[in-house]
Design a protein around this motif. Sequence first.
Motif, PDB file in Angstrom:
ATOM      1  N   THR A  70     -37.761   4.472 -53.830  1.00 52.42           N
ATOM      2  CA  THR A  70     -37.926   5.166 -55.110  1.00 52.42           C
ATOM      3  C   THR A  70     -36.597   5.787 -55.514  1.00 52.42           C
ATOM      4  OG1 THR A  70     -39.991   5.871 -54.101  1.00 52.42           O
ATOM      5  CG2 THR A  70     -39.537   6.714 -56.296  1.00 52.42           C
ATOM      6  N   PHE A  71     -36.184   5.550 -56.739  1.00 53.29           N
ATOM      7  CA  PHE A  71     -34.972   6.193 -57.249  1.00 53.29           C
ATOM      8  C   PHE A  71     -35.326   7.580 -57.746  1.00 53.29           C
ATOM      9  CE2 PHE A  71     -31.550   3.085 -57.450  1.00 53.29           C
ATOM     10  CZ  PHE A  71     -32.216   1.927 -57.149  1.00 53.29           C
ATOM     11  N   LYS A  72     -34.626   8.579 -57.224  1.00 57.01           N
ATOM     12  CA  LYS A  72     -34.885   9.949 -57.671  1.00 57.01           C
ATOM     13  C   LYS A  72     -33.772  10.431 -58.594  1.00 57.01           C
ATOM     14  CE  LYS A  72     -38.204  11.033 -54.490  1.00 57.01           C
ATOM     15  NZ  LYS A  72     -38.995  12.042 -53.854  1.00 57.01           N
ATOM     16  N   THR A  73     -32.563   9.928 -58.380  1.00 57.47           N
ATOM     17  CA  THR A  73     -31.437  10.252 -59.261  1.00 57.47           C
ATOM     18  C   THR A  73     -30.632   8.992 -59.469  1.00 57.47           C
ATOM     19  OG1 THR A  73     -31.267  12.311 -58.033  1.00 57.47           O
ATOM     20  CG2 THR A  73     -29.559  11.897 -59.643  1.00 57.47           C
ATOM     21  N   ARG A  74     -30.252   8.726 -60.681  1.00 60.74           N
ATOM     22  CA  ARG A  74     -29.449   7.542 -60.955  1.00 60.74           C
ATOM     23  C   ARG A  74     -27.990   7.927 -61.196  1.00 60.74           C
ATOM     24  NH1 ARG A  74     -32.312   2.865 -62.158  1.00 60.74           N
ATOM     25  NH2 ARG A  74     -34.512   3.119 -61.667  1.00 60.74           N
ATOM     26  N   LEU A  75     -27.132   6.922 -61.251  1.00 63.38           N
ATOM     27  CA  LEU A  75     -25.692   7.137 -61.439  1.00 63.38           C
ATOM     28  C   LEU A  75     -25.370   7.697 -62.815  1.00 63.38           C
ATOM     29  CD1 LEU A  75     -23.446   4.153 -60.422  1.00 63.38           C
ATOM     30  CD2 LEU A  75     -23.662   6.370 -59.338  1.00 63.38           C
ATOM     31  N   GLU A  76     -24.347   8.534 -62.863  1.00 65.24           N
ATOM     32  CA  GLU A  76     -23.848   9.018 -64.157  1.00 65.24           C
ATOM     33  C   GLU A  76     -22.655   8.195 -64.612  1.00 65.24           C
ATOM     34  OE1 GLU A  76     -22.731  13.086 -63.759  1.00 65.24           O
ATOM     35  OE2 GLU A  76     -24.798  13.797 -63.936  1.00 65.24           O
ATOM     36  N   THR A  77     -21.888   7.689 -63.641  1.00 66.03           N
ATOM     37  CA  THR A  77     -20.642   6.974 -63.926  1.00 66.03           C
ATOM     38  C   THR A  77     -20.905   5.585 -64.482  1.00 66.03           C
ATOM     39  OG1 THR A  77     -19.825   8.067 -61.937  1.00 66.03           O
ATOM     40  CG2 THR A  77     -18.440   6.324 -62.849  1.00 66.03           C
ATOM     41  N   ASP A  78     -20.081   5.186 -65.446  1.00 67.38           N
ATOM     42  CA  ASP A  78     -20.096   3.802 -65.905  1.00 67.38           C
ATOM     43  C   ASP A  78     -19.219   3.008 -64.932  1.00 67.38           C
ATOM     44  OD1 ASP A  78     -19.947   1.369 -67.121  1.00 67.38           O
ATOM     45  OD2 ASP A  78     -18.894   2.081 -68.918  1.00 67.38           O
ATOM     46  N   ILE A  79     -19.837   2.190 -64.113  1.00 64.58           N
ATOM     47  CA  ILE A  79     -19.086   1.499 -63.063  1.00 64.58           C
ATOM     48  C   ILE A  79     -18.690   0.077 -63.463  1.00 64.58           C
ATOM     49  CG2 ILE A  79     -20.013   2.840 -61.142  1.00 64.58           C
ATOM     50  CD1 ILE A  79     -21.837   0.301 -60.590  1.00 64.58           C
TER      51      ILE A  79
ATOM     52  N   ILE B 290      -9.713   8.173 -56.078  1.00 65.59           N
ATOM     53  CA  ILE B 290     -11.146   8.179 -55.753  1.00 65.59           C
ATOM     54  C   ILE B 290     -11.932   8.937 -56.817  1.00 65.59           C
ATOM     55  CG2 ILE B 290     -12.815   9.210 -54.118  1.00 65.59           C
ATOM     56  CD1 ILE B 290     -11.484   6.921 -52.845  1.00 65.59           C
ATOM     57  N   SER B 291     -13.063   8.424 -57.195  1.00 65.95           N
ATOM     58  CA  SER B 291     -14.037   9.270 -57.880  1.00 65.95           C
ATOM     59  C   SER B 291     -15.360   9.141 -57.138  1.00 65.95           C
ATOM     60  CB  SER B 291     -14.145   8.949 -59.368  1.00 65.95           C
ATOM     61  OG  SER B 291     -14.575   7.628 -59.549  1.00 65.95           O
ATOM     62  N   ILE B 292     -16.203  10.135 -57.301  1.00 68.98           N
ATOM     63  CA  ILE B 292     -17.423  10.203 -56.496  1.00 68.98           C
ATOM     64  C   ILE B 292     -18.641  10.394 -57.391  1.00 68.98           C
ATOM     65  CG2 ILE B 292     -18.611  11.468 -54.631  1.00 68.98           C
ATOM     66  CD1 ILE B 292     -15.930  12.290 -53.547  1.00 68.98           C
ATOM     67  N   ASP B 293     -19.664   9.626 -57.123  1.00 65.50           N
ATOM     68  CA  ASP B 293     -20.934   9.826 -57.809  1.00 65.50           C
ATOM     69  C   ASP B 293     -22.066   9.679 -56.786  1.00 65.50           C
ATOM     70  OD1 ASP B 293     -22.772  10.307 -59.765  1.00 65.50           O
ATOM     71  OD2 ASP B 293     -22.062   8.761 -61.138  1.00 65.50           O
ATOM     72  N   PHE B 294     -23.252  10.016 -57.200  1.00 65.97           N
ATOM     73  CA  PHE B 294     -24.374  10.075 -56.263  1.00 65.97           C
ATOM     74  C   PHE B 294     -25.594   9.327 -56.777  1.00 65.97           C
ATOM     75  CE2 PHE B 294     -21.816  13.891 -55.898  1.00 65.97           C
ATOM     76  CZ  PHE B 294     -21.565  13.945 -54.539  1.00 65.97           C
ATOM     77  N   VAL B 295     -26.328   8.769 -55.844  1.00 65.99           N
ATOM     78  CA  VAL B 295     -27.667   8.284 -56.160  1.00 65.99           C
ATOM     79  C   VAL B 295     -28.596   8.918 -55.122  1.00 65.99           C
ATOM     80  CG1 VAL B 295     -27.206   6.064 -57.283  1.00 65.99           C
ATOM     81  CG2 VAL B 295     -27.214   6.192 -54.789  1.00 65.99           C
ATOM     82  N   ARG B 296     -29.822   9.116 -55.523  1.00 67.85           N
ATOM     83  CA  ARG B 296     -30.771   9.666 -54.564  1.00 67.85           C
ATOM     84  C   ARG B 296     -31.983   8.761 -54.539  1.00 67.85           C
ATOM     85  NH1 ARG B 296     -33.761  15.278 -54.762  1.00 67.85           N
ATOM     86  NH2 ARG B 296     -34.943  14.976 -52.861  1.00 67.85           N
ATOM     87  N   VAL B 297     -32.309   8.347 -53.343  1.00 73.39           N
ATOM     88  CA  VAL B 297     -33.457   7.460 -53.176  1.00 73.39           C
ATOM     89  C   VAL B 297     -34.320   8.009 -52.058  1.00 73.39           C
ATOM     90  CG1 VAL B 297     -32.317   5.338 -53.948  1.00 73.39           C
ATOM     91  CG2 VAL B 297     -32.188   5.986 -51.551  1.00 73.39           C
ATOM     92  N   SER B 298     -35.554   7.620 -52.028  1.00 73.04           N
ATOM     93  CA  SER B 298     -36.358   7.990 -50.864  1.00 73.04           C
ATOM     94  C   SER B 298     -37.258   6.835 -50.493  1.00 73.04           C
ATOM     95  CB  SER B 298     -37.162   9.256 -51.116  1.00 73.04           C
ATOM     96  OG  SER B 298     -38.321   8.950 -51.834  1.00 73.04           O
ATOM     97  N   SER B 299     -37.398   6.656 -49.197  1.00 71.69           N
ATOM     98  CA  SER B 299     -38.271   5.595 -48.720  1.00 71.69           C
ATOM     99  C   SER B 299     -39.045   6.029 -47.488  1.00 71.69           C
ATOM    100  CB  SER B 299     -37.459   4.343 -48.387  1.00 71.69           C
ATOM    101  OG  SER B 299     -36.685   4.569 -47.238  1.00 71.69           O
ATOM    102  N   TYR B 300     -38.690   7.191 -46.940  1.00 67.26           N
ATOM    103  CA  TYR B 300     -39.242   7.530 -45.626  1.00 67.26           C
ATOM    104  C   TYR B 300     -40.442   8.455 -45.638  1.00 67.26           C
ATOM    105  CZ  TYR B 300     -36.344   5.064 -42.372  1.00 67.26           C
ATOM    106  OH  TYR B 300     -35.775   4.082 -41.623  1.00 67.26           O
ATOM    107  N   ALA B 301     -40.513   9.325 -46.664  1.00 69.89           N
ATOM    108  CA  ALA B 301     -41.634  10.260 -46.779  1.00 69.89           C
ATOM    109  C   ALA B 301     -41.972  10.937 -45.441  1.00 69.89           C
ATOM    110  CB  ALA B 301     -42.861   9.554 -47.354  1.00 69.89           C
TER     111      ALA B 301
END
Length: 177
Positions: free
Chosen positions: A77-86, A56-67
Amino acid sequence: MEQLYSQQAIARQTARIGAQISRDYTGQHLVLVVVLKGAMFFAADLARAISSDVEISIDFVRVSSYANATQSSGTVTFKTRLETDISGKHVMLVEDILDTGLTMRELHNYLEKQQPASLKLCTMFDKPCNRAVEITPDYCGFTLTGNDFIIGYGLDYAERYRNLNAVYRLDPEQLQH
Ligand code: IMP
Ligand code: MG
């Protein structure tokens, strides 16, 4: 607040999904893409429920839609994008709850563009009654029959209640718009 899913019930479902993923991905490498912030609690438990026969490897994305509201705003809205090359890798999106499906659809499109070998969706909760796009999870803990707004085990209302061990229905009188 009424408790809908106990800590034990959540743990049982997490173990079941973990076992299922362990069978489906034996001998393979799987990238878990965790949707912050809500899914971090589920993902941490799920990752440990997957057998060591799966790398397993783990990466994160952060989005928001609820305000801070309880209705999906419809725009993600994308707040953080992936670091991993998938590209060329097996990927699983890990969400806390699938509601309208708009967040999942955006994320799915974003990841699909990076050409993973495969892409699956895993969510702890599915609330199909509000679905705005056609999307079904590949792995799911619980399906909600109604339109309750739920909190706990990572799920928040205006950033509160994420730390609760069980999942509760938020009383309508506690909702402020
Ligand atoms: P969707 O784009 O409408 O599918 O919304 C998905 C996101 O909305 C989830 O990742 C949650 O952050 C949030 N959400 C949807 N329903 C609930 C709920 O009942 N409680 C807490 N958050 C929710
Ligand atoms: Mg979320």
